[in-house]
Design an enzyme around this catalytic site. Structure first.
Site, short mmCIF file in Angstrom:
data_model
loop_
_atom_site.label_atom_id
_atom_site.label_comp_id
_atom_site.label_asym_id
_atom_site.label_seq_id
_atom_site.Cartn_x
_atom_site.Cartn_y
_atom_site.Cartn_z
N GLU A 1 -18.67 -6.29 10.86
CA GLU A 1 -19.63 -5.61 11.83
C GLU A 1 -20.41 -6.75 12.28
OE1 GLU A 1 -18.02 -2.69 8.71
OE2 GLU A 1 -19.00 -4.74 8.38
N ARG B 1 -24.78 -2.70 8.30
CA ARG B 1 -24.38 -4.05 7.96
C ARG B 1 -24.58 -5.31 8.99
NH1 ARG B 1 -18.86 -3.73 4.44
NH2 ARG B 1 -19.92 -5.57 3.45
N LYS C 1 0.79 -1.17 -0.03
CA LYS C 1 -0.01 0.04 0.13
C LYS C 1 0.84 1.31 -0.06
CE LYS C 1 -4.47 1.66 2.27
NZ LYS C 1 -5.04 1.30 3.36
#
Length: 644
Positions: A377, A405, A291
């Site tokens: 979640e 969610r 990243k």
């Protein structure tokens, strides 16, 4: 940055669509990748946005569009915050410096924006399900006017921590449809990865080198690029690093190739060409990436440049507007730490957002009492419920849009069992540049309709301190408090939070004729509207409801009895606070006495990205519009008429 100071990109300047990439040699694709990286850095320096994720997939992006026939071949990016290089290559470079601005490009893939965005995303772990859906539609003859070719999902290792990804892989292995999943493994989603999956992926590449014959034993050699099968020393070395074997993925029915170096463009091109030519069923390519790759400030940052404001390209220094007021997120974190210092039963749960929710600060102070469960979640909610049932006082800190969610778990595992889980709901209301996918529009409605739930909203940062204290002390069932993104309004802060009386609001000012009952941070706009109205001789009463559930019945009925009109305002959708107030007034027969009632809520549309002020202008919730609503309900001439 002017045209003169922007980086030179002579090859990229010739690319209007992926079709133009088909004529390029592999050497030219290397140059294109280099130019694409500097163009991405340059563009995001002017707009802000998700930088590190896009830099990590530059080579993958170039290779995918060079090898596959997009948009006929469906390319689906998970979360899609890494899609800026993809947008540059797919005919949107001329608009790339409008990213995340009003009327500009979305920061995520968006079906209405381009045929190269076949599936919109902004939340994680949906790509494999959608890709399998495209593959099934293809095999059933869907969209015959265009046809569907290969179906490719690019999913990060962080997104692989969510159950939905495994549900999709399990189904894909059963259906045996031809589809390609590229696992973009950068060892980091937003925060450093957590959980057994992260450890498993690490073991796959930490275990190399393996004997090249292991690939033959698993039947994978036939899927590898031809040069790797010919016995050259380089081929053998590469083969060792590409054939560790992904047992878990193979058990789910996927042919596994990897790990490969996601920044070695030659390797990526070779693998994709062979997979495209030979794959027959579900295929998983495990690519190791970094990243923020290629930009030093991003690589050195703790979050690898995940989300940045405008910045100086040379130094990487971000250009943030100064503010004397603390952010709501930091106020929450500091308040929770203060409560936890006095109560060892307080614990905190987040779903891969420790920085975004402020729980990174809590974790520094109480590492054993802070739990990052990954992008999960649903699990976060039920995990917190289990801790509550076990005698702890859990705070589940989630963005409003992510809490959606886990709603089934909120209902079934928390509300029905009346477990005292504390929900700290960050990013309530409209959030600006991230647009409708991240707007916290619905939590008031979907929580306040649950029996036994207590629902609060902070009008300012001081109120948030009190609501953290109130939630910490509340053991009678689930409780939630919501607060927006960004800085507070600059009020004086209390030294310590006070426990509020459940279901009791507060009067802000007494007036006449019309009362405005505010729930949340629109209170500041309400007060500005009142200043404007006073110039017309109108002095509304104003109250801060504090609670959407239970309602302050006495306060509401008193306001209704003393005024000819009552207006509610909230940063939420229809079905929330205003609807509950209307239900109370109707049941009490107040409307029969002639009360005029209006509810200012978010309109029944998805509001595109812009500045928060501009978005609230669309919603009709800024001070001039609140003023206009008061004038309308009182039958007074409009502002435009007065000023003419």
């Amino acid at each position: 940055m002017t045209d003169e100071t922007r980086p030179a990109t002579p090859l990229l300047d010739t690319i209007a669509s992926p079709a133009d990439m088909k004529r390029l040699s592999d050497a030219q694709l290397h140059q294109l990748a280099d130019e694409l990286r500097v163009e991405t850095i340059s563009a995001v320096s002017e707009t802000g946005g998700h930088l590190g994720a896009g830099l990590g997939v530059v080579e993958l992006t170039v290779a995918l569009h060079a090898i596959f026939d997009t948009p006929r071949d469906r390319l689906i990016w998970d979360v899609s915050h890494q899609c800026y290089p993809h947008k540059i290559l797919t005919g949107r470079r001329d608009r790339i410096r409008t990213l995340r601005q009003g009327g500009g490009l979305s920061g995520f893939t968006k079906r209405s924006e381009s045929p190269y965005d076949p599936f919109g995303a902004a939340h994680s772990s949906t790509s494999i399900s959608a890709t399998l859906g495209f593959a099934a539609a293809r095999d059933l003859g869907g969209t015959p006017e265009h046809g569907i070719g290969d179906c490719i999902a690019v999913i990060g290792d962080g997104a692989m921590s969510a159950g939905m990804a495994y549900e999709a892989m399990n189904n894909a292995g059963h259906l045996k449809k031809r589809l390609i999943v590229i696992l973009n493994d950068n060892e980091m989603s937003i925060a450093p990865p957590v959980g057994a999956m992260s450890s498993y992926l690490s073991s796959l590449y930490a275990g190399a080198p393996f004997q090249e014959f292991k690939a033959a034993a698993k039947g994978a050699v036939s899927l590898l690029p031809q040069p790797f099968q010919e016995g050259a020393k380089r081929a053998k070395d590469m083969l060792k690093h590409m054939t560790v074997g992904g047992t878990l993925f193979e058990e789910l029915g996927f042919s596994y190739v990897g790990p490969i170096d996601g920044h070695d463009l030659d390797q990526v091109l070779a693998v994709l060409r062979t997979v495209r030519a030979r794959a027959t069923g579900p295929m998983l390519i495990h690519a190791i990436t970094r990243k923020g790759k290629g930009y030093g400030p991003a690589e050195r940052a703790s979050d690898k440049g995940h989300g940045v404001s405008k910045f100086d390209v040379v130094t990487g220094e971000q250009k943030k507007s100064p503010s004397n007021a603390p952010s709501y997120t930091k106020v929450f974190a500091r308040s929770l730490i203060a409560q936890a210092e006095a109560d060892p039963r307080i614990v905190a749960v987040t779903a891969a957002m420790p920085d975004g929710t402020g729980l990174d600060l809590f974790a520094e102070r109480f590492p054993a009492r802070c739990f990052d469960v990954g992008i999960a979640e649903q699990h976060a909610v039920t995990f917190a419920a289990g801790m509550a049932a076990g005698g702890m006082r859990p705070f589940a800190a989630l963005y409003s849009t992510f809490l959606q969610r886990g709603y089934d778990q909120v209902v079934h595992d928390v509300a029905i069992q009346r477990l005292p889980v504390r929900f700290a709901i960050d990013r309530a209301g409209l959030v600006g540049a991230d647009g409708p996918t991240h707007a916290g529009a619905y939590d008031i409605a979907f929580l306040a309709n649950l029996p036994g739930f207590t629902v609060m909203a902070a009008a300012d940062e001081a109120e948030l301190v009190h609501m953290v204290a109130t939630a910490a002390a509340h053991d009678e069932g689930p409780i939630a408090f919501r607060y927006p993104r960004g800085e507070g309004v600059g009020v004086e802060m209390p030294e310590r939070g006070e426990v509020l009386e459940i279901g009791r609001g507060r009067m802000i000012r007494d007036g006449a004729r019309v009362a405005i009952l505010s729930f949340g941070t629109r209170l500041a706009e309400v007060m500005t509207a009142c200043e404007r109205l006073e110039a017309r001789g109108i002095a509304p009463s104003v109250a801060d409801a504090r609670f959407a559930k239970p309602l302050d019945r006495d306060l509401i009925l008193d306001l209704a009895a003393r005024h000819e009109a009552l207006i509610t305002i909230e940063e939420g959708a229809v079905g929330g606070f205003g609807s509950h107030v209307a239900q109370l007034l109707a049941n009490e027969g107040v409307f029969d006495a002639g009360l005029k009632f209006r509810a200012i809520v978010l309109p029944d549309i998805f509001i595109d990205q812009n500045s928060p002020a501009a978005m609230y202008e669309v919603a009709g919730m800024n001070a001039p519009q609140i003023e206009a609503k008061v004038l309308e309900v009182l039958g007074v001439a409009s502002m435009d008429t007065r000023r003419a």
